[in-house]
Design a protein around this motif. Structure first.
Motif, short mmCIF file in Angstrom:
data_model
loop_
_atom_site.label_atom_id
_atom_site.label_comp_id
_atom_site.label_asym_id
_atom_site.label_seq_id
_atom_site.Cartn_x
_atom_site.Cartn_y
_atom_site.Cartn_z
N GLY A 284 0.79 -1.23 0.00
CA GLY A 284 0.00 0.00 0.00
C GLY A 284 0.82 1.26 0.00
O GLY A 284 0.28 2.35 0.25
N GLY A 285 2.11 1.15 -0.31
CA GLY A 285 2.96 2.33 -0.31
C GLY A 285 3.27 2.83 -1.71
O GLY A 285 2.69 2.40 -2.70
N MET A 286 4.22 3.76 -1.78
CA MET A 286 4.58 4.37 -3.05
C MET A 286 5.17 3.34 -4.01
O MET A 286 4.92 3.39 -5.22
N THR A 287 5.97 2.41 -3.48
CA THR A 287 6.56 1.39 -4.34
C THR A 287 5.47 0.53 -4.97
O THR A 287 5.55 0.19 -6.16
N ALA A 288 4.46 0.19 -4.19
CA ALA A 288 3.36 -0.62 -4.72
C ALA A 288 2.64 0.12 -5.84
O ALA A 288 2.35 -0.45 -6.90
N VAL A 289 2.36 1.40 -5.63
CA VAL A 289 1.67 2.18 -6.66
C VAL A 289 2.54 2.32 -7.90
O VAL A 289 2.07 2.15 -9.03
N ALA A 291 4.84 0.32 -9.00
CA ALA A 291 4.88 -0.96 -9.70
C ALA A 291 3.57 -1.22 -10.43
O ALA A 291 3.56 -1.65 -11.59
N ALA A 292 2.45 -0.98 -9.76
CA ALA A 292 1.14 -1.25 -10.36
C ALA A 292 0.89 -0.37 -11.58
O ALA A 292 0.46 -0.85 -12.63
N VAL A 293 1.15 0.92 -11.44
CA VAL A 293 0.91 1.84 -12.56
C VAL A 293 1.79 1.48 -13.75
O VAL A 293 1.35 1.44 -14.90
N GLN A 294 3.08 1.19 -13.47
CA GLN A 294 3.98 0.90 -14.58
C GLN A 294 3.66 -0.43 -15.24
O GLN A 294 3.86 -0.58 -16.46
N ALA A 295 3.17 -1.39 -14.47
CA ALA A 295 2.72 -2.65 -15.09
C ALA A 295 1.60 -2.37 -16.08
O ALA A 295 1.57 -2.91 -17.19
N LYS A 296 0.67 -1.52 -15.69
CA LYS A 296 -0.43 -1.15 -16.58
C LYS A 296 0.09 -0.40 -17.80
O LYS A 296 -0.35 -0.65 -18.93
N LEU A 297 1.03 0.51 -17.60
CA LEU A 297 1.56 1.30 -18.70
C LEU A 297 2.36 0.45 -19.68
O LEU A 297 2.51 0.81 -20.85
N GLU A 318 -3.09 10.16 -1.31
CA GLU A 318 -4.36 10.11 -2.04
C GLU A 318 -4.14 10.42 -3.51
O GLU A 318 -4.79 9.82 -4.38
N PHE A 319 -3.21 11.33 -3.81
CA PHE A 319 -2.90 11.63 -5.21
C PHE A 319 -2.40 10.38 -5.92
O PHE A 319 -2.82 10.09 -7.06
N GLU A 320 -1.49 9.64 -5.28
CA GLU A 320 -0.93 8.44 -5.91
C GLU A 320 -2.00 7.37 -6.07
O GLU A 320 -2.04 6.66 -7.08
N GLN A 321 -2.86 7.24 -5.08
CA GLN A 321 -3.95 6.28 -5.20
C GLN A 321 -4.86 6.63 -6.37
O GLN A 321 -5.26 5.76 -7.15
N ASP A 322 -5.19 7.90 -6.49
CA ASP A 322 -6.04 8.35 -7.59
C ASP A 322 -5.35 8.17 -8.94
O ASP A 322 -6.00 7.84 -9.94
N LEU A 323 -4.03 8.39 -8.96
CA LEU A 323 -3.28 8.18 -10.19
C LEU A 323 -3.39 6.73 -10.63
O LEU A 323 -3.63 6.44 -11.81
N ALA A 324 -3.21 5.81 -9.67
CA ALA A 324 -3.32 4.39 -9.99
C ALA A 324 -4.70 4.05 -10.54
O ALA A 324 -4.82 3.36 -11.57
N ALA A 325 -5.72 4.55 -9.89
CA ALA A 325 -7.08 4.27 -10.34
C ALA A 325 -7.33 4.84 -11.73
O ALA A 325 -7.98 4.22 -12.57
N SER A 326 -6.78 6.03 -11.99
CA SER A 326 -6.99 6.67 -13.29
C SER A 326 -6.32 5.90 -14.42
O SER A 326 -6.72 6.02 -15.59
#
Length: 440
Positions: A284-289, A291-297, A318-326
């Motif tokens: 649930g941290g920055m590293t997780a976000v 990794a998840a966003v870049q996997a999608k990209l 919250e910004f990073e969470q929203d970025l991941a969701a977007s």
């Protein structure tokens, strides 16, 4: 990243070069001159500016914004670098939305803060891009200091020590300097090789030698460093990765998120990187976000980020969470890993739903997965370290460890939050204490 025949869903080139280029473009493009002036004009230049109090490196934010507003970004950069020599990278990766911008008077009054981070980048890029270094080295003191770790804390300490006239040798286990900035953050936050360019710019102060491929161990001991140097600063970060502690964790396709991010950051061709069809990131941290966003990209079809607590407890902002969701990342909370399922390679991963106290509710969920990234925290690695506390090197407010002559800072030490900007502050402050000690 796994490329075994067991992981048939993990392939390279899911997207075209053009798609990858667009996906990994600059997250917050640099202001042009006009945009910077407009953004700076929104600042009230508060006398008791709350943004300064919220900045871990104590940058005089109203002053540097006023300097931008008056058309002197070079002076603004000097104001920033006085306190944060890695202000360029911090402008890119610092969670300003939960620090300086969160307490901005404009945020309180209007819900839209002054864009401090982008203004800081505008100013610092002006000098870094020009190759101008605003500081001069003091007369040589004849003192030698060893810095172990060429990440944010180590580089900040090395620069401040060199500026005071000491000779500094920086040792780092990796083949390149930069630490987290070079290997550990999302590629779209640091485009065009900025981390390496910033290191080259920082070294213009003189008096700093960097030796890569040198990790603490048999060939580089703390006792040896103490014997050949007047002081030692440890900024070694956290090199180990916490285990999930569940059955099947050793299956192919299960890997550390930090290794995935590091490989991506060093890749010359993103199309050559294999990525799964169904990716699950645990943490649930920055590293997780990241990794998840870049996997999608990279072209993963389904990416799920799973965290054991509620969304309000995630370390990612919250910004990073929203970025991941977007970007299409599915965020699942209150779910703890139970088992990795598959024959040789991961095929599914089972989670147990939990309440806010991490107690199982009795319900479970299985997610299809051909690739699983662990991002549940890192651990300290190193031989013969000073006394530890809560798994980190115990230090006082000045960065002094339990061993005389050894200081520490950054993620490896018991200082503040595990943020780049905090690491810079701790490296800078420890360097000042080292200097005062050596010159006493």
């Amino acid at each position: 990243m796994s490329k075994t025949p067991f992981s048939e869903g993990i392939t390279a080139g899911r997207l075209s070069a053009a798609e990858l280029s667009e996906n990994f473009g600059d997250l917050h493009p640099r202001f042009d001159d006009h945009e910077a002036l407009v953004a700076a004009d929104r600042c009230y230049f508060c006398h008791d500016a709350p943004c300064m109090t919220a900045c871990p490196t104590d940058i005089d934010i109203p002053l540097f914004i006023r300097q931008i507003a008056t058309g002197t970004p070079e002076a603004a950069a000097r104001t920033i670098f006085d306190q944060n020599i890695l202000g360029g990278m911090c402008a890119r990766v610092c969670p300003t939305e939960t620090l300086c911008e969160e307490v901005c008077v404009r945020e309180t009054a209007e819900g839209k803060p002054v864009e401090i981070g982008r203004l800081q980048r505008y100013a610092t890029d002006t000098l870094v891009d020009a190759g101008v270094h605003p500081f001069k080295r003091a007369a040589a003191t004849g003192k030698k200091v060893a810095v172990v770790g060429a990440g944010p804390a180590g580089l900040a300490a090395a620069h401040r020590l060199a500026m005071h006239g000491h000779d500094v040798t920086v040792y780092d286990a990796r083949p390149k300097a930069g630490g987290l900035n070079e290997f550990g953050i999302a590629a779209y936050k640091s485009v065009d090789g900025f981390a390496a360019r910033e290191v080259d710019w920082l070294l213009k102060i003189g008096g700093i030698t960097i030796e890569t491929g040198r990790a603490l161990g048999a060939g580089l001991s703390l006792d040896g460093l103490k014997a050949t140097h007047d002081a030692v600063f440890l900024g070694i970060g956290l090199g180990g990765v916490n285990a999930l502690g569940v059955d099947g964790e050793d299956k192919d396709g299960v890997e550390a998120a930090v290794d995935f991010i590091a490989e991506l950051r060093q890749a010359s061709d993103l199309a050559s990187l294999p990525i799964g069809r169904d990716v699950v990131v645990i943490g649930g941290g920055m590293t997780a976000v990241d990794a998840a966003v870049q996997a999608k990209l990279l072209g993963a079809l389904n990416v799920s980020l799973v965290y054991r607590r509620g969304r309000d407890r995630m370390n990612a902002s919250e910004f990073e969470q929203d970025l991941a969701a977007s970007k299409g990342v599915r965020i699942i909370t209150n779910a703890s890993p139970k088992a990795v399922i598959g024959n040789g390679a991961v095929r599914e991963i089972e989670f147990a739903y939990t309440d806010d106290d991490l107690n199982p509710t009795g319900d479970t969920i299985r997610l299809a997965a051909d690739q699983v990234f662990k991002a549940i925290g890192q651990t300290l690695e190193g031989e013969g370290l000073p006394a530890l506390e809560r798994g980190k090197i115990k230090v006082d407010d000045a960065g002094r460890s339990s061993v005389a002559g050894i200081w520490a800072g950054g993620d490896c030490a018991t200082g503040g939050d595990d943020l780049t900007v905090t690491a810079v502050a701790e490296g800078r402050d420890a360097a000042e204490d080292i200097h005062a000690t050596l010159m006493a």
